[in-house]
Design an enzyme around this catalytic site. Structure first.
Site, PDB file in Angstrom:
ATOM      1  N   GLY A  28       0.833  -1.185   0.000  1.00  0.00           N
ATOM      2  CA  GLY A  28       0.000   0.000   0.000  1.00  0.00           C
ATOM      3  C   GLY A  28       0.869   1.237   0.000  1.00  0.00           C
ATOM      4  CE1 TYR A  29       3.591   2.458  -3.798  1.00  0.00           C
ATOM      5  CE2 TYR A  29       1.579   1.209  -4.103  1.00  0.00           C
ATOM      6  CZ  TYR A  29       2.917   1.391  -4.344  1.00  0.00           C
ATOM      7  OH  TYR A  29       3.584   0.494  -5.125  1.00  0.00           O
ATOM      8  CB  ILE A  30       1.722   6.532   3.323  1.00  0.00           C
ATOM      9  CG1 ILE A  30       1.573   5.204   4.082  1.00  0.00           C
ATOM     10  CG2 ILE A  30       1.383   7.723   4.215  1.00  0.00           C
ATOM     11  CD1 ILE A  30       2.534   5.036   5.231  1.00  0.00           C
TER      12      ILE A  30
END
Length: 156
Positions: A28-30
């Site tokens: 996932g990406y922040i």
């Protein structure tokens, strides 16, 4: 500082499948305010990583990756990352002194199969295996961070 020099291609056919077993990846990406920086959390089986990537220039970009506790990564994926998460099976294929990483996407990006090869220099010569299709290195839609924002299932 680490520099990643990478080329990315669509995959055609199934000939690559005979080269070995894949590993399940979840990542996932922040969201960052700086669009030139990507922050990724990745889990590969029982290992977890925090990665920072700079904006790509040509075929290169700065990349910093660190191991983190698996339990922390699970919490970060659940509570801090944008959805949908990237889910894929990655196959590592060793050919002619290079390692091709073939990603067979699942979930929101199912149907997409990409191959990446990391190089020593931007002008390094390499032969394309027969199962390599169109190059998409410069097509931002195929960056994993963008596949998380705009999944393949909505634009194919």
């Amino acid at each position: 500082m680490a520099i990643e020099i990478e080329r990315k291609f669509l995959v055609k056919g199934d000939a690559w499948r005979s080269w070995g077993q894949g590993k399940i990846y979840r990542q996932g990406y922040i969201l960052t305010q700086n669009e030139m920086t990507t922050v990724r959390i990745r889990i590969v089986e029982d290992c977890a990583f925090l990665t920072f990537k700079a904006k790509t220039k040509g075929f290169s970009r700065e990349e910093f990756e660190y191991s983190i506790p698996l339990e922390d990564a699970e919490i970060i994926l659940k509570n801090l990352c944008d959805y949908p998460l990237i889910q894929k099976i990655r196959y590592r294929i060793h050919l002619k002194n290079l390692v091709w990483e073939v990603d067979e996407f699942q979930g929101e990006n199912e149907g997409l199969i990409l191959a990446e090869v990391e190089l020593s220099s931007e002008d390094q010569y390499f032969e394309l295996p027969a199962w390599i299709g169109e190059e998409v290195t410069q097509d931002l839609r195929f960056y994993n961070v963008n596949l998380a924002k705009h999944p393949y299932s909505i634009w194919k």
